[in-house]
Scaffold this motif. Structure first.
Motif, PDB file in Angstrom:
ATOM      1  N   GLY A 145     -33.485  -4.706  16.865  1.00 34.08           N
ATOM      2  CA  GLY A 145     -33.839  -5.466  17.153  1.00 34.08           C
ATOM      3  C   GLY A 145     -34.573  -5.970  16.400  1.00 34.08           C
ATOM      4  O   GLY A 145     -34.343  -7.955  16.203  1.00 34.08           O
ATOM      5  N   THR A 146     -34.952  -6.008  14.858  1.00 36.09           N
ATOM      6  CA  THR A 146     -35.824  -6.097  14.027  1.00 36.09           C
ATOM      7  C   THR A 146     -34.378  -7.355  12.919  1.00 36.09           C
ATOM      8  O   THR A 146     -34.479  -8.133  13.133  1.00 36.09           O
ATOM      9  N   ALA A 147     -33.125  -6.685  12.728  1.00 37.48           N
ATOM     10  CA  ALA A 147     -31.928  -7.297  12.090  1.00 37.48           C
ATOM     11  C   ALA A 147     -31.653  -8.488  13.013  1.00 37.48           C
ATOM     12  O   ALA A 147     -30.934  -9.803  12.265  1.00 37.48           O
ATOM     13  N   THR A 148     -31.118  -8.545  14.836  1.00 35.01           N
ATOM     14  CA  THR A 148     -31.161  -9.242  15.453  1.00 35.01           C
ATOM     15  C   THR A 148     -31.914 -10.510  15.238  1.00 35.01           C
ATOM     16  O   THR A 148     -31.433 -11.513  15.203  1.00 35.01           O
ATOM     17  N   ALA A 149     -33.846 -10.627  15.304  1.00 39.05           N
ATOM     18  CA  ALA A 149     -33.699 -11.156  15.254  1.00 39.05           C
ATOM     19  C   ALA A 149     -34.078 -11.959  13.605  1.00 39.05           C
ATOM     20  O   ALA A 149     -34.120 -13.325  13.568  1.00 39.05           O
TER      21      ALA A 149
END
Length: 294
Positions: free
Chosen positions: A282-286
């Motif tokens: 999630g963090t990388a995607t955002a």
């Protein structure tokens, strides 16, 4: 009803190089003999087989190694034809008066839409406030104005530069590479811990859980050596501001992709599903604006 997050794994930090196409002078270090060869996306695909929290590798962020625009162009062109690579962290000369034109050419060139962030090897700069130089700040502003982020690569004694960068550029998304390279092997974490907590107070800064095993004793490290750093990062940034990265193939110097994945799997034991998803995807995607899944 909102669907549950897709159980995918993003490697937010790895490298690729083809020594027949482009030299990597830093590999001349005698301690790097074991990784002084070509590494391709197919090599990564066949190497990264160990799941983390039941998730197998789905996508990656390829990161520059040498301060040369042609390498970034190579990575962008590769991302355009390689499904595994979903974003590129490239290099451009932040000190150049023509930085804006250089970035515009990269963004408009083959694979330019995959360029999401820039990085400079500040860890190799001896100037104590390199990130605060007026020409560098002008270059960072040019990157920000084009919607790019910045990957902060500093050693632990340079974290004050990262803190000042966060203070001076609150509208530039920033990610700390390799957690600021704490001295795990020497067990000297006190100052690093204090600086990381100061940096984490800036909510637009996130952090990569990557590159830690090469800061530990390459031959003797265990999960117990990594856990004190993990605890600091988790309490300082929280899982919503941490992202998994392998630092492959550099990680091969200290155990490799799968051993690092197994270590993260162990560290995640008992975590909430939402926290696990944030750290693993999630963090990388955002941050890197990767394709949404759900």
């Amino acid at each position: 009803m909102t669907s549950a997050p897709a159980p995918v794994l993003i490697d937010a930090h790895h490298h690729l190089w083809d020594l027949d196409q482009r030299p990597q002078p830093w590999l001349d270090d005698p301690g790097l003999t074991s990784i002084r060869r070509t590494f391709t996306a197919d090599d990564l695909r066949s190497t990264a087989t160990r799941p983390v929290a039941g998730r197998h590798l789905h996508g990656t962020v390829a990161v520059q190694c040498v301060p040369e625009v042609p390498e970034t162009e190579d990575l962008l062109a590769l991302a355009e034809r390689e499904p595994l690579i979903e974003a590129v962290v490239g290099w451009a000369d932040l000190t150049s008066p023509a930085i804006g034109d250089s970035l515009d050419r990269l963004l408009a060139g083959p694979g330019g839409t995959y360029l999401r962030s820039l990085r400079h090897l500040v860890q190799g700069e001896t100037e104590p406030a390199w990130l605060q130089r007026p020409d560098v700040e002008r270059g960072l502003a040019a990157a920000r104005d084009r919607g790019l982020s910045y990957d902060v690569l500093v050693r632990s004694h340079q974290l004050d530069q990262a803190i000042r960068l966060a203070e001076r550029f609150p509208d530039l998304p920033q990610v700390l590479n390799h957690a600021g390279k704490p001295d795990i092997a020497g067990r000297q974490l006190t100052e690093w811990r204090e600086q990381v907590r100061r940096l984490a107070a800036h909510e637009h800064v996130v952090c990569k859980l990557s590159g830690l095993i090469t800061e530990a004793d390459h031959d003797r490290w265990t999960t117990s050596d990594i856990r004190p750093v993990w605890d600091v990062l988790l309490t300082s940034f929280g899982p919503d501001r941490l992202m998994f990265g392998s630092d492959w193939p550099v990680a091969d110097l200290a155990g490799g992709w799968n051993r690092w994945a197994a270590t993260v799997d162990e560290l995640l034991t008992g975590g909430a599903e939402s926290e696990i998803h944030a750290l693993l995807a999630g963090t990388a995607t955002a941050f890197y604006r990767l394709p949404a899944r759900g």
